[in-house]
Scaffold this active site. Structure first.
Site, PDB file in Angstrom:
ATOM      1  N   CYS A  38     -15.755  -9.561   9.303  1.00 49.48           N
ATOM      2  CA  CYS A  38     -16.125 -10.694  10.153  1.00 49.48           C
ATOM      3  C   CYS A  38     -17.431 -11.302   9.634  1.00 49.48           C
ATOM      4  O   CYS A  38     -18.396 -10.582   9.352  1.00 49.48           O
ATOM      5  CB  CYS A  38     -16.273 -10.241  11.600  1.00 49.48           C
ATOM      6  SG  CYS A  38     -16.744 -11.565  12.739  1.00 49.48           S
ATOM      7  N   CYS A  46      -8.858  -3.995   9.480  1.00 49.90           N
ATOM      8  CA  CYS A  46      -7.684  -4.256   8.643  1.00 49.90           C
ATOM      9  C   CYS A  46      -6.972  -5.522   9.105  1.00 49.90           C
ATOM     10  O   CYS A  46      -7.157  -5.999  10.230  1.00 49.90           O
ATOM     11  CB  CYS A  46      -6.732  -3.067   8.675  1.00 49.90           C
ATOM     12  SG  CYS A  46      -6.125  -2.647  10.317  1.00 49.90           S
ATOM     13  N   CYS A 304     -11.322   5.714  -2.352  1.00 50.84           N
ATOM     14  CA  CYS A 304     -10.231   6.536  -1.817  1.00 50.84           C
ATOM     15  C   CYS A 304      -9.410   7.161  -2.934  1.00 50.84           C
ATOM     16  O   CYS A 304      -8.832   8.240  -2.757  1.00 50.84           O
ATOM     17  CB  CYS A 304      -9.344   5.701  -0.905  1.00 50.84           C
ATOM     18  SG  CYS A 304      -8.689   4.207  -1.671  1.00 50.84           S
ATOM     19  N   HIS A 642      -4.544   1.433  -0.558  1.00 50.29           N
ATOM     20  CA  HIS A 642      -5.319   2.563  -0.050  1.00 50.29           C
ATOM     21  C   HIS A 642      -4.605   3.851  -0.436  1.00 50.29           C
ATOM     22  O   HIS A 642      -3.371   3.923  -0.410  1.00 50.29           O
ATOM     23  CB  HIS A 642      -5.477   2.464   1.466  1.00 50.29           C
ATOM     24  CG  HIS A 642      -6.280   3.569   2.066  1.00 50.29           C
ATOM     25  ND1 HIS A 642      -7.584   3.838   1.690  1.00 50.29           N
ATOM     26  CD2 HIS A 642      -5.967   4.499   3.010  1.00 50.29           C
ATOM     27  CE1 HIS A 642      -8.039   4.861   2.385  1.00 50.29           C
ATOM     28  NE2 HIS A 642      -7.073   5.289   3.184  1.00 50.29           N
TER      29      HIS A 642
END
Length: 695
Positions: A38, A46, A304, A642
């Protein structure tokens, strides 16, 4: 949309949270796929194709503008379209250039007005790695403390609820009766101890008994009577009585000794007694509050891919145990000194005092390395950074049972230095990272063993050799490449090493057909496709048997024939890595992901895919494999997504879903439903040997 009126009202803060790579994940579901930040506040969530957390934030807070962290798109929820324009100050352009600099770790960002927007978490000038590591460590402590507090509250609520049930009341009654029984036993033991102490005190304070007085008087009488005899007999009697006179104090019993001669029992009696416990005198061993291995790894900014691979490697029992025992501190110091001698750093001899012993102190030569660092350049040399040392440091923390979250900052810093292709916060491929990591670890161990063979202690040399053997053989297998000439039926065999098997999908999944995408594919089908016989196109094979009669000086051309080729497994590794090639070419340069589900079982039999022509066939037990870990890629494309992993915890005997910092226990049925990208199967024979070594 060319013109969005809401962009003109945008006022972007200098210290926006989007500039911190550790915030590049959804705060609700922790995914790094399609993450939107934002632009009106610090919220990161997400997109609508994942869990719609960013859309939910817009509905609650009415913040219209959001930026996709990886693709750098700007979207306006009020206009319901992508934004192409910028505000008057050019904040969006500056923000995009800053994020690109953070991803590539290149901070030379300039604008026409000279305005800069820096990231306080990623800029090496403002925040050193050590300071950032301390901050992450404090956050890890806070997260672990909150995790323990949450678990304690949940446990207390569960106990209160359980106490109100019939089964709980029955168990509480049984525990109360057991405590009363233990209390009675403890009181009985305490009474016996008190009675025993009283008897001892009475015996110590009481005068000697009459029998002992008579015996001492008789001994004195026998020692006095020979004095009246002649001199010759007196000497002989004295010789015989001398041992008796010397040994008379020694046979004293505890009843004869005074309290001054027995300070130990008196001190023992005065020792304060510990307060009795409700469960008895036996001490209760405190169990670790976190199951070993159930420790999350913080996402430091699109890391990740690294976290999932580290979780898998730490859950492989043989690999983990090797690096838990390995300690390369002394070897790395010797390696650094050897490198400095090769570089001709003669200034080190001038800086060191003459009387300084290089091996003195508890650190074993730390002063030498400290002096060497003073004359080195500020840029860290990759020869002094060790991935093996980072694995040796990280694995004990993950398997200590004390931490719920760990920040692998040192590991990421070492990866950046030793593997430059992964430097920065851009999204990377987990399969490529695994191959590069294992290759660097293998080269480090080989260099440590070859450069310092005599200076490293013998036990460390043996341990380094064992770890190198495990790293070389744990994933190492052999393939048999067989080419059969269709003209003479001659077969040519070639042995090739492999560390993983890259399996392709059948041809029906390489099209854009929706019907093919809905039909699941089997892992056994992909293995059969890998080992199937394929015909070489045209007459392109130069058969040795067909051309053996031709000589080198012969002017005739080499005969080319048609042939068939087949790949079969010749030697199976301890841990079988299966890489599913989930991509297809769409157009010339565009790759798409194959999102079909691959059915895989918990047990795998590799016997149908091994060559049977070799004379030394292994035992049938060697063909059986057990599923150990699964790496998954979430997302529709390879440019973004991801990574998470399912790992089998050998300590607890359950499956764990590793999603960066969030770990959850799951069932094996959930694991088999996952969209696998890399599969890890452990040989059942190797699992049995590891269990026997633990026992």
């Amino acid at each position: 949309m060319d013109r969005c009126k809401h962009v003109g009202r945008l006022r972007l803060a200098q210290d926006h949270s989007i500039l911190n790579p550790q915030k590049w994940h959804c705060v609700d579901c922790n995914t790094t796929e399609s993450v939107w930040a934002c632009l009106s506040c610090s919220h990161v969530a997400c997109g609508r194709y994942i869990e719609e957390h960013a859309l939910q934030h817009f509905k609650e807070q009415h913040h219209p503008l959001a930026l996709e962290v990886n693709e750098l798109y700007v979207y306006c929820y009020l206009c319901d379209d992508y934004v192409l324009n910028d505000n008057a100050t050019g904040d969006l352009k500056l923000l995009r250039s800053t994020l690109s600099a953070i991803k590539s770790q290149c901070y030379e960002v300039t604008t026409r007005s000279g305005r800069t927007l820096r990231s306080s978490s990623a800029n090496g000038d403002q925040l050193s790695p050590s300071t950032q590591e301390l901050q992450l460590r404090d956050e890890d402590r806070m997260f672990t403390a909150l995790w323990h507090r949450r678990r304690a509250l949940i446990g207390r609520l569960f106990r209160l609820w359980f106490a109100q049930t019939e089964r709980g009341k029955k168990r509480l009654e049984e525990e109360r009766q057991q405590e009363e029984e233990e209390e009675r036993k403890r009181e009985a033991r305490e009474r016996r101890r008190q009675l025993k102490r009283q008897l001892k005190e009475e015996l110590e304070s009481a005068p000697p008994r009459k029998s002992h007085r008579i015996r001492r008087q008789s001994l004195k009488a026998t020692s006095v009577k020979p004095a009246r005899a002649p001199a010759k007999s007196t000497k002989s009697v004295r010789r015989r009585s001398a041992p008796a006179r010397v040994s008379t104090p020694t046979p004293r019993t505890p009843r004869e000794r005074t309290p001054q001669q027995r300070p130990r029992p008196q001190a023992k009696a005065k020792r304060p007694q510990a307060p009795p416990s409700k469960t008895g005198d036996s001490p209760v061993k405190r169990r670790p509050t976190v199951t070993p291995g159930v420790t999350g790894l913080r996402n430091l900014g699109n890391t990740c891919y690294m976290n999932s691979i580290l979780q898998v490697l730490s859950h492989l029992h043989v690999f983990r145990e090797c690096f838990l025992r390995l300690d390369l501190n002394q070897a790395l110091e010797l390696l650094a000194s050897a490198v400095s001698r090769k570089l001709g750093l003669s200034a080190q001899r001038v800086i060191q005092p003459k009387g300084l012993n290089q091996g003195s102190g508890l650190s074993g030569g730390a002063s030498r390395s400290r002096n060497m660092e003073l004359i080195q350049p500020k840029e860290p040399s990759s020869k002094h950074i060790s991935l093996c040392h980072e694995l040796h440091t990280l694995f004990p923390v993950m398997w200590s049972g004390k931490w719920a979250l760990v920040s692998p900052f040192a590991m990421l810093h070492s990866v950046w230095q030793l593997i430059p292709a992964f430097r920065g916060y851009a999204q990377q491929d987990a399969q490529e990272f695994l191959c590069e990591l294992l290759d660097k670890v293998q080269h480090e161990l080989e260099r440590t063993r070859t450069l310092t063979p005599a200076t490293v202690p013998a036990n460390q040399r043996r341990l380094i050799k064992q770890v190198l053997s495990v790293v070389n053989t744990i994933f190492h297998g052999q393939l048999l490449s067989q080419v059969r000439c269709l003209a003479c039926d001659h077969r040519s065999n070639t042995i090739e090493p492999f560390w993983d098997l890259s399996l392709e999908f059948p041809e029906r999944y390489h099209s854009n057909s929706k019907d093919a995408a809905q039909v699941p594919c089997g892992l056994t089908e992909m293995l059969a496709k890998f080992t199937e016989t394929e015909a070489l196109e045209g007459a392109i094979y130069a058969c040795d048997y067909c051309n053996n009669k031709r000589r080198r000086f012969c002017s005739k051309q080499v005969v080319l024939t048609e042939a068939q080729k087949q790949l079969m497994v010749h030697k199976l590794p301890h841990v079988l890595r299966l890489h599913l090639k989930r991509f297809r070419w769409s157009g010339r340069n565009h790759r798409e992901k194959i999102g079909v589900h691959v059915q895989f079982e918990q047990e795998l039999n590799m016997e149908p895919y091994c060559c049977k022509d070799s004379g030394n066939l292994p035992h049938p037990q060697h063909f059986l494999y057990q599923l150990s870990a699964v790496v998954m890629h979430h997302g529709k494309g390879f440019g973004s997504g991801h990574y998470t992993a399912f790992c089998y915890n050998t300590e607890g005997g359950f499956w764990v879903h590793c999603n960066d910092s969030k770990l959850s226990v799951c069932a094996v049925e959930e694991v088999c439903k996952a969209q696998a990208y890399i599969l890890f199967y452990t040989q059942r024979n190797a699992q049995d040997k590891s269990k026997e070594s633990d026992l």
